[in-house]
Scaffold this active site. Sequence first.
Site, PDB file in Angstrom:
ATOM      1  N   CYS A 197      73.121  10.954 -46.476  1.00 53.01           N
ATOM      2  CA  CYS A 197      73.560  11.484 -47.775  1.00 53.01           C
ATOM      3  C   CYS A 197      74.952  10.967 -48.094  1.00 53.01           C
ATOM      4  O   CYS A 197      75.838  11.015 -47.244  1.00 53.01           O
ATOM      5  CB  CYS A 197      73.636  13.007 -47.713  1.00 53.01           C
ATOM      6  SG  CYS A 197      72.040  13.780 -47.861  1.00 53.01           S
TER       7      CYS A 197
ATOM      8  N   TYR B  53      66.097  22.266 -44.146  1.00 54.15           N
ATOM      9  CA  TYR B  53      65.790  22.195 -45.585  1.00 54.15           C
ATOM     10  C   TYR B  53      64.407  22.802 -45.852  1.00 54.15           C
ATOM     11  O   TYR B  53      63.768  23.341 -44.943  1.00 54.15           O
ATOM     12  CB  TYR B  53      65.933  20.751 -46.088  1.00 54.15           C
ATOM     13  CG  TYR B  53      67.359  20.270 -45.915  1.00 54.15           C
ATOM     14  CD1 TYR B  53      68.422  21.006 -46.456  1.00 54.15           C
ATOM     15  CD2 TYR B  53      67.658  19.139 -45.171  1.00 54.15           C
ATOM     16  CE1 TYR B  53      69.740  20.614 -46.272  1.00 54.15           C
ATOM     17  CE2 TYR B  53      68.986  18.740 -44.978  1.00 54.15           C
ATOM     18  CZ  TYR B  53      70.012  19.482 -45.531  1.00 54.15           C
ATOM     19  OH  TYR B  53      71.311  19.110 -45.343  1.00 54.15           O
TER      20      TYR B  53
ATOM     21  N   LEU C 268      72.919   9.350 -31.629  1.00 58.66           N
ATOM     22  CA  LEU C 268      73.884   8.727 -30.715  1.00 58.66           C
ATOM     23  C   LEU C 268      73.291   7.551 -29.957  1.00 58.66           C
ATOM     24  O   LEU C 268      73.510   7.403 -28.755  1.00 58.66           O
ATOM     25  CB  LEU C 268      74.438   9.771 -29.733  1.00 58.66           C
ATOM     26  CG  LEU C 268      75.422  10.785 -30.317  1.00 58.66           C
ATOM     27  CD1 LEU C 268      75.869  11.781 -29.237  1.00 58.66           C
ATOM     28  CD2 LEU C 268      76.639  10.103 -30.925  1.00 58.66           C
TER      29      LEU C 268
ATOM     30  N   ARG D 170      75.568   6.786 -37.822  1.00 62.72           N
ATOM     31  CA  ARG D 170      77.031   6.614 -37.856  1.00 62.72           C
ATOM     32  C   ARG D 170      77.514   5.288 -37.294  1.00 62.72           C
ATOM     33  O   ARG D 170      78.493   4.728 -37.799  1.00 62.72           O
ATOM     34  CB  ARG D 170      77.697   7.795 -37.141  1.00 62.72           C
ATOM     35  CG  ARG D 170      77.619   9.068 -37.972  1.00 62.72           C
ATOM     36  CD  ARG D 170      77.869  10.294 -37.153  1.00 62.72           C
ATOM     37  NE  ARG D 170      76.825  10.478 -36.145  1.00 62.72           N
ATOM     38  CZ  ARG D 170      76.824  11.452 -35.240  1.00 62.72           C
ATOM     39  NH1 ARG D 170      77.822  12.325 -35.220  1.00 62.72           N
ATOM     40  NH2 ARG D 170      75.841  11.563 -34.376  1.00 62.72           N
TER      41      ARG D 170
HETATM   42  C1  FMN Z   1      76.900  10.814 -43.440  1.00 61.05           C
HETATM   43  C2  FMN Z   1      75.585  11.303 -42.911  1.00 61.05           C
HETATM   44  C3  FMN Z   1      74.609  11.715 -43.796  1.00 61.05           C
HETATM   45  C4  FMN Z   1      73.353  12.106 -43.336  1.00 61.05           C
HETATM   46  N1  FMN Z   1      72.363  12.394 -44.236  1.00 61.05           N
HETATM   47  C5  FMN Z   1      71.093  12.566 -43.805  1.00 61.05           C
HETATM   48  C6  FMN Z   1      70.030  12.624 -44.709  1.00 61.05           C
HETATM   49  O1  FMN Z   1      70.175  12.440 -45.923  1.00 61.05           O
HETATM   50  N2  FMN Z   1      68.784  12.867 -44.208  1.00 61.05           N
HETATM   51  C7  FMN Z   1      68.558  13.015 -42.871  1.00 61.05           C
HETATM   52  O2  FMN Z   1      67.421  13.230 -42.465  1.00 61.05           O
HETATM   53  N3  FMN Z   1      69.564  12.911 -41.986  1.00 61.05           N
HETATM   54  C8  FMN Z   1      70.809  12.663 -42.419  1.00 61.05           C
HETATM   55  N4  FMN Z   1      71.808  12.467 -41.512  1.00 61.05           N
HETATM   56  C9  FMN Z   1      71.476  12.435 -40.077  1.00 61.05           C
HETATM   57  C10 FMN Z   1      71.273  10.979 -39.603  1.00 61.05           C
HETATM   58  O3  FMN Z   1      70.184  10.360 -40.254  1.00 61.05           O
HETATM   59  C11 FMN Z   1      71.064  10.927 -38.080  1.00 61.05           C
HETATM   60  O4  FMN Z   1      69.865  11.584 -37.771  1.00 61.05           O
HETATM   61  C12 FMN Z   1      72.201  11.560 -37.308  1.00 61.05           C
HETATM   62  O5  FMN Z   1      73.465  11.192 -37.852  1.00 61.05           O
HETATM   63  C13 FMN Z   1      72.186  11.165 -35.829  1.00 61.05           C
HETATM   64  O6  FMN Z   1      72.247   9.758 -35.699  1.00 61.05           O
HETATM   65  P1  FMN Z   1      73.619   8.965 -35.307  1.00 61.05           P
HETATM   66  O7  FMN Z   1      74.111   9.571 -34.016  1.00 61.05           O
HETATM   67  O8  FMN Z   1      73.191   7.535 -35.159  1.00 61.05           O
HETATM   68  O9  FMN Z   1      74.590   9.182 -36.421  1.00 61.05           O
HETATM   69  C14 FMN Z   1      73.083  12.124 -41.948  1.00 61.05           C
HETATM   70  C15 FMN Z   1      74.090  11.745 -41.060  1.00 61.05           C
HETATM   71  C16 FMN Z   1      75.318  11.319 -41.519  1.00 61.05           C
HETATM   72  C17 FMN Z   1      76.360  10.872 -40.528  1.00 61.05           C
END
Ligand code: FMN
Length: 383
Positions: free
Chosen positions: A31, A192, A314, A337
Amino acid sequence: MNGEPTRPLLFTPLSLRGVTLRNRIVASPMCQYRSNDGCPNEWHLMHLGRMALGGAGIVFTEETAVEPRGRKTYDCAGIWNQQQVDGYARITDLLRSLGAVPAIQLGHCGRRAGTHGPMQGFSALTSEDAKRGQAPWAGIAPSALRAAPDMPEPIEMTLDDIATVTQAFADAAKRSDAAGFDICEVHGAHGYLIHQFLSPVTNRRTDAYGGDREGRMRFALEITEAVRRVWPDTKPLFFRLSAVDGKGGLWNEDDTVALSRELVQRGVDVIDCSSGGITGDSAMPRLEYAPGYQVPFAERIRREANTSTMAVGLLIDPNQCEAILAQGRADLIAIARELMLRGDWPVHAAKALGVNDYLDLFPADYAWRLKRREAGLSFTASY
Ligand SMILES: Cc1cc2nc3c(=O)[nH]c(=O)nc-3n(C[C@H](O)[C@H](O)[C@H](O)COP(=O)(O)O)c2cc1C
């Protein structure tokens, strides 16, 4: 020998229905809170384009609301009108031209509607916000239970509301196809609306959409059926779920396996295995965050629901990502991220895993320049 005996799985193409991915790396939905009346703009073109340029196989849009009241904030994305379709068509064209498969995540926030953004702690909009044109609106939910003490009580959905939202998901899927997306994901995670129906913490209904697990799954399954009916057979359908509710929650891994089996029967191709978003006061523990902390969910669902899964959370180390695929624990690796930090993580991961043509993840003109640099050739000679 200058060969590449076995190409890492992470960089081996994968076909799902009629769609072929150049590799198994997925830019996870994120998002942005930067849409204008739900429409994407230059920001999204840059944010998503950057990850396609950097070599991801699939690039997901953020959670995109299927109707206006399904947004958390006024700045959330949506796909309920033609202007939004046109805006997204520009983005899918760009992603495709950069070699990535464009994917959209469709969602509805339910009771978590009408808030400020994450940097304001998702606090509820107030009459002060109304004065500057951002009036609060009421969320809808399976039961009239607040998301947080400062949030207004949501409206308990009638059967008509359930039918309306189900149809909104199908209409949004049709628009997503028209906008050029090749993958559609239903967002059933993170507390949600769909997750609110699944969890007994948030669903206290006594009708066909509540009660036992079968009743609580009904909304998720009907939405999936409605989307699959209109989403082309040649295009894959993903479903993101929270494998467990979160600290003190009630929806657990066994429930998730049962749901996944039903989703697969209804034409879902990939279960995207996340967690959390609904908390309560049970003994369910908080998950310990560590690289790959949600992979055990992807592994179990893959095995017990006999489906492809996507791991997320992660995942940063290329060797760990490769091992997850090689050990058959998941089929796709989603990253959020780390791609904010390094949009071209796939190129660096390919190099780290010994892929000879790692620069070819970039567009040809970028790759050509960078290969010349690696060969020690002057950059001026080729102007
Ligand atoms: C800025 C941001 C926005 C996110 N928005 C969504 C989203 O719109 N829909 C969703 O399912 N997960 C959303 N997430 C979760 C990520 O898709 C992901 O599952 C989560 O960050 C863990 O992965 P990572 O450790 O690689 O960041 C969001 C995460 C971040 C950091």
